[in-house]
Design a protein around this motif. Structure first.
Motif, mmCIF file in Angstrom:
data_model
loop_
_atom_site.group_PDB
_atom_site.id
_atom_site.type_symbol
_atom_site.label_atom_id
_atom_site.label_comp_id
_atom_site.label_asym_id
_atom_site.label_seq_id
_atom_site.Cartn_x
_atom_site.Cartn_y
_atom_site.Cartn_z
ATOM 1 N N ASP A 241 0.840 -1.193 0.000
ATOM 2 C CA ASP A 241 0.000 0.000 0.000
ATOM 3 C C ASP A 241 0.876 1.244 0.000
ATOM 4 O OD1 ASP A 241 0.989 0.109 2.551
ATOM 5 O OD2 ASP A 241 -0.883 -0.440 3.528
ATOM 6 N N GLU A 242 0.240 2.377 -0.210
ATOM 7 C CA GLU A 242 0.981 3.642 -0.319
ATOM 8 C C GLU A 242 1.689 3.987 0.987
ATOM 9 O OE1 GLU A 242 0.228 8.373 -1.419
ATOM 10 O OE2 GLU A 242 -1.417 6.901 -1.555
ATOM 11 N N ALA A 243 1.080 3.613 2.117
ATOM 12 C CA ALA A 243 1.679 3.945 3.411
ATOM 13 C C ALA A 243 3.047 3.297 3.557
ATOM 14 C CB ALA A 243 0.757 3.512 4.548
ATOM 15 N N ALA A 244 3.188 2.068 3.043
ATOM 16 C CA ALA A 244 4.478 1.384 3.131
ATOM 17 C C ALA A 244 5.533 2.101 2.305
ATOM 18 C CB ALA A 244 4.326 -0.068 2.671
ATOM 19 N N VAL A 245 5.125 2.633 1.157
ATOM 20 C CA VAL A 245 6.079 3.382 0.320
ATOM 21 C C VAL A 245 6.461 4.694 1.003
ATOM 22 C CG1 VAL A 245 6.457 4.420 -1.938
ATOM 23 C CG2 VAL A 245 5.096 2.328 -1.737
ATOM 24 N N ARG A 246 5.468 5.380 1.549
ATOM 25 C CA ARG A 246 5.756 6.662 2.192
ATOM 26 C C ARG A 246 6.626 6.500 3.435
ATOM 27 N NH1 ARG A 246 3.596 11.147 0.339
ATOM 28 N NH2 ARG A 246 1.844 11.025 -1.125
ATOM 29 N N GLU A 247 6.510 5.356 4.077
ATOM 30 C CA GLU A 247 7.310 5.134 5.276
ATOM 31 C C GLU A 247 8.801 5.146 4.958
ATOM 32 O OE1 GLU A 247 7.459 2.111 9.127
ATOM 33 O OE2 GLU A 247 6.128 1.703 7.433
ATOM 34 N N VAL A 248 9.157 4.738 3.747
ATOM 35 C CA VAL A 248 10.565 4.787 3.343
ATOM 36 C C VAL A 248 11.083 6.215 3.361
ATOM 37 C CG1 VAL A 248 12.166 4.338 1.441
ATOM 38 C CG2 VAL A 248 10.348 2.689 1.959
ATOM 39 N N PHE A 249 10.201 7.172 3.055
ATOM 40 C CA PHE A 249 10.606 8.569 2.944
ATOM 41 C C PHE A 249 10.237 9.385 4.185
ATOM 42 C CE2 PHE A 249 10.062 6.941 -1.332
ATOM 43 C CZ PHE A 249 11.176 7.437 -2.012
ATOM 44 N N ASP A 250 9.926 8.699 5.286
ATOM 45 C CA ASP A 250 9.459 9.396 6.486
ATOM 46 C C ASP A 250 10.400 10.510 6.924
ATOM 47 O OD1 ASP A 250 7.006 8.454 6.988
ATOM 48 O OD2 ASP A 250 7.566 6.977 8.499
ATOM 49 N N PHE A 251 11.697 10.212 6.956
ATOM 50 C CA PHE A 251 12.646 11.161 7.514
ATOM 51 C C PHE A 251 13.118 12.205 6.510
ATOM 52 C CE2 PHE A 251 12.942 7.693 10.528
ATOM 53 C CZ PHE A 251 12.976 8.366 11.739
ATOM 54 N N VAL A 252 12.735 12.057 5.249
ATOM 55 C CA VAL A 252 13.239 12.992 4.235
ATOM 56 C C VAL A 252 12.118 13.643 3.438
ATOM 57 C CG1 VAL A 252 15.394 11.685 3.993
ATOM 58 C CG2 VAL A 252 13.470 11.176 2.479
ATOM 59 N N GLU A 253 10.867 13.362 3.789
ATOM 60 C CA GLU A 253 9.762 13.845 2.964
ATOM 61 C C GLU A 253 9.735 15.357 2.876
ATOM 62 O OE1 GLU A 253 4.967 13.040 2.381
ATOM 63 O OE2 GLU A 253 6.127 11.947 3.890
ATOM 64 N N SER A 254 10.156 16.033 3.956
ATOM 65 C CA SER A 254 10.175 17.494 3.925
ATOM 66 C C SER A 254 11.431 18.042 3.258
ATOM 67 C CB SER A 254 10.076 18.045 5.350
ATOM 68 O OG SER A 254 11.179 17.611 6.125
ATOM 69 N N ASP A 255 12.354 17.153 2.914
ATOM 70 C CA ASP A 255 13.618 17.587 2.301
ATOM 71 C C ASP A 255 13.724 17.167 0.840
ATOM 72 O OD1 ASP A 255 14.354 18.621 4.728
ATOM 73 O OD2 ASP A 255 15.451 16.839 5.360
ATOM 74 N N CYS A 256 12.615 16.819 0.219
ATOM 75 C CA CYS A 256 12.652 16.445 -1.189
ATOM 76 C C CYS A 256 11.277 16.687 -1.804
ATOM 77 C CB CYS A 256 13.071 14.979 -1.368
ATOM 78 S SG CYS A 256 11.847 13.792 -0.762
ATOM 79 N N ASP A 257 11.266 16.810 -3.121
ATOM 80 C CA ASP A 257 10.008 16.867 -3.862
ATOM 81 C C ASP A 257 9.604 15.428 -4.174
ATOM 82 O OD1 ASP A 257 10.006 19.630 -3.846
ATOM 83 O OD2 ASP A 257 11.203 19.758 -5.674
ATOM 84 N N LEU A 258 8.446 15.015 -3.667
ATOM 85 C CA LEU A 258 8.068 13.610 -3.752
ATOM 86 C C LEU A 258 6.644 13.476 -4.278
ATOM 87 C CD1 LEU A 258 8.659 10.589 -3.023
ATOM 88 C CD2 LEU A 258 7.622 11.081 -0.793
#
Length: 751
Positions: A241-258
């Protein structure tokens, strides 16, 4: 303390800051500011606490923070409304989160499991709707979350699934899974995050196909590490699910365009159909050869597209796998051709302020040393002055430079300890909310002057008296909603907490728009308790100050909030211990205002050195308005007893300081001394009579109570340049409380 414990201590310090920010943002949500940025700020605070707690194995904290974070993720995604019930639950969750952190520190016992589990269930209901989800597996905890430890070290190279750096992820892309497009910003690398680790974690979810776009890469002379110039496109063929994918980017989501979008026709992903077509499944890999991937990426960026060769596994795969479409030689290039014109440089990024954490004891030692430096500088100046050297001599000029340098050092060191009162004010909304719920009143807290700076020692000791006074304002000051409506007031009461600088001191005001002080009732209670005589003639101000008497309480019933006779007397003692004072202004039916006046610092003071009889005293410079020599025509006596002096078309009380402090028994002739006009915190002016003014000096404050005892009219003491001890005057006490000691003069003024 070993290195691990030192890092852990730093984590808990950061938790204090995160909790303060969390509380402030939740207050904004409660006030109706439910914008995405505020919700994201709450999410980031909880997420940071969870991440750090996981690193130290604080499982109870991690589990609770995970549920909290999941609810916040639903809110920021817009899938759940940020309504009043949710906000109230979040406020309670922040309290429990703070308790978990304190329990992890060993400051309090472990959090009650029933209390924590009940709140978790509430958050899960808000997150999932309906009843809280029931866990199937018996070995899972009540939260449905098991923390996992990750080894962040790169593993040995292993066979890589099909990773094509030049292919077009278009028509032949997998029909099931997710397309992830992310462009790291420069700050992602500054925060020690790496693209390679993100790709590896995606590879653990399932087979991936990766394309890197370096068309925005500038030439070498324009390249900046603060700019993100690579865009990564990853096709993940996995039934997650999408949540599993987003969890990979948890610590960097605010530091990248995703962006994360589903693969498949029409943009929809049929996860069920995915299971029916095993031939379409590309095998997942636990370990991606990141080094080879990055090497190939850099090679593809430097070569024309016609020479790009599809990336093949490093060694034969153990089982047949479906091959990705090859890249035709005529395919359009992935990277833009390099030209001779350099790319325009990006706008300069303002560097973030650099801060360090320093043990407070070290700062205290530094301030003490600087204080001794000030004393030694004053002593040296005194010795040079007594030696009779000319002011134009080299030694005298050097001493002036030393004095300026010492003052600059002093100001710089004091600035290190300066801290805004915001750290105290941020704790109060939670207190007000809890007390208001306990007494069933509607209360709105208004704060002002949160950025007012004061010495850290003063800030730390402000929390207790402000807490007592806010509780008192809500419980005693404000009426019930029914009483307020009947009196023509809004049902919601207002309590105001403000800080400001005034006359070189910090002033804290706590006011309410409640019923005011019932002076008749206060006096009756004081008489019943034997605090005053029944026939004692008291002014309104004296009656108001009775509430500071030990054991005094107007509460009819003892409760968790008040009624035990402790509180306001504790407040007064706490403020006096800081060298401050407290005053009351109350209007029946309109409300009351309590004013705390405190020194900005407990270390140094600019003062005027004066002589009274044979004593040398220090008058605080911020309180001084003007000095003058009294003339006989300006002197008068009220009732033939109290002396006053004409000053700018007004008459001010003239106070003989040496007389009222017991330095001499007979008053001096005012025309033979110097009058110093001072102003109190309340704006009241008076003239203090001294024998002479010796000069202006910066002095180091030494507590008189610590070394001796409290003396009326004296705020503290200091050491002069000649080694003598001088008393620092408490101007407010001299003007308001000690004037009554004046006696009728036995001298005659010249006509």
């Amino acid at each position: 303390m070993d290195a691990f414990e030192a890092i852990k201590a730093t984590f808990f310090q950061e938790c204090d800051e995160l909790l303060a920010d969390l509380e402030a943002k939740l207050m904004l949500l409660e006030q109706g500011q439910t914008d995405l940025e505020t919700i994201n700020a709450v999410f980031r605070a909880v997420h940071s606490v969870k991440g750090g707690a996981g690193a130290f194995g604080l499982e109870a904290l991690v589990r609770f923070a995970h549920v909290f974070e999941t609810l916040m993720d639903e809110l920021r995604a817009g899938r759940k409304p940020c309504d009043a019930i949710t906000i109230k639950t979040l406020l309670r969750a922040s309290d429990v989160l703070a308790d978990h952190i304190q329990a992890a520190q060993g400051l309090i016992p472990p959090v009650d499991e029933a209390r924590s589990a009940a709140l978790v269930a509430e958050m899960q209901v808000l997150t999932h709707g309906g009843e809280a989800p029931v866990e199937v597996e018996e070995d899972e905890d009540d939260f449905g979350f098991t923390p996992m430890a990750f080894d962040m070290a790169l593993d040995e190279p292993a066979p890589l699934p099909i990773v094509d750096l030049g292919a077009d992820l278009g028509a032949d892309a997998p029909s099931v899974g997710w397309r992830i497009v992310f462009k790291p910003m420069g700050r992602m690398y500054v925060n020690a995050n790496e693209t390679s680790l993100l790709l590896r974690e995606l590879g653990r979810l399932g087979p991936v196909t990766v394309v890197v776009d370096d068309s925005e890469t500038p030439t070498l002379d324009a390249l900046s590490i603060e700019d993100g110039c690579l865009t990564w496109t990853v096709d993940l063929a996995a039934a997650v699910d999408e949540a599993a994918v987003r969890e990979v980017f948890d610590f960097v989501e605010s530091d990248c365009d995703l962006t994360i979008t589903p693969l498949g026709a029409g943009g929809a992903t049929d996860i069920g159909a995915f299971e029916d077509e095993p031939a379409a499944v590309l095998p997942a890999s636990d370990d991606l050869d990141i080094a080879a991937l990055l090497a190939k990426a850099s090679g593809a960026a430097a070569e024309p597209a016609a020479e790009v060769v599809p990336f093949a596994p490093l060694e034969p795969a153990p089982a047949p796998i479906a091959a990705a479409p090859a890249v035709e030689p005529a395919a359009p290039p992935v990277a833009a051709p390099v030209t001779a014109t350099p790319a325009p440089a990006s706008a300069p990024v303002a560097p973030a302020p650099v801060t360090i954490r320093v043990d407070l004891d070290r700062v205290d030692r530094l301030i003490n040393v600087v204080g001794e430096l000030v004393i030694q500088q004053a002593m040296l100046s005194q010795r040079v002055l007594e030696s009779g050297l000319a002011r134009s001599s080299g030694i005298a000029l050097g001493l002036e430079d030393l004095e300026l340098l010492t003052r600059e050092i002093q100001d710089s060191v004091m600035a290190i300890r300066a801290q805004p009162v915001k750290s105290v004010f941020q704790r109060m909304p939670r207190l007000v909310r809890e007390v208001a719920d306990m007494v069933s009143k509607q209360v709105r807290l208004v704060t002002a002057g949160e950025d007012t700076e004061v010495d850290k020692t003063v800030v730390e000791r402000l929390a207790e008296p402000i807490t007592h006074m806010l509780r008192n304002a809500i419980d005693h000051g404000l009426e019930t909603p029914e009483e307020r409506v009947a009196a023509g007031k809004p049902a919601e009461g207002t309590v105001r907490l403000a800080a400001l600088h005034r006359s070189g001191r910090i002033v804290i005001e706590i006011s309410d728009d409640g019923r005011g002080i019932n002076r008749e009732r206060v006096k009756k209670i004081a008489v019943d308790k034997g605090l005053i005589a029944a026939d004692a003639p008291l002014t309104d101000e004296q009656i108001d100050n009775l509430i500071f008497a030990p054991g005094f309480s107007t509460a009819a019933v003892v409760s968790d909030i008040s009624g035990r006779g402790v509180g306001m007397d504790v407040v007064k003692r706490s403020i006096q211990a800081l060298g401050g004072r407290i005053s009351i202004s109350s209007v029946p039916g309109k409300g009351s205002t309590f004013t705390l006046s405190l020194p900005l610092t407990l270390a140094v003071l600019d003062g005027m050195v004066v002589a009274a009889a044979e004593q040398t005293l220090i008058a605080p410079l911020p309180a001084i308005v003007e000095s003058l020599t009294p003339q006989a025509v300006d002197l008068h006596f009220v009732g033939g007893v109290d002396p006053v002096i004409r000053f700018r078309d007004r008459f001010l009380p003239l106070i003989d300081v040496a007389l009222i402090m017991g330095f001499r028994e007979q008053p001096m002739n005012p025309t033979e001394g110097v009058a110093v006009v001072v102003e109190t915190e309340g704006g009241q002016q008076a003239a203090l009579l001294f024998d002479a003014i010796q000069g202006q000096r910066q002095v180091v404050i030494k507590s008189l109570e610590t070394n001796y005892q409290q003396v009326e009219g004296v705020a503290a003491a200091t050491i002069l340049g000649d080694g003598r001890v001088a008393l620092i005057l408490d101007v407010d006490v001299l003007v308001t409380d000690m004037r009554r000691k004046s006696v009728r003069p036995d001298f005659k003024l010249a006509s």
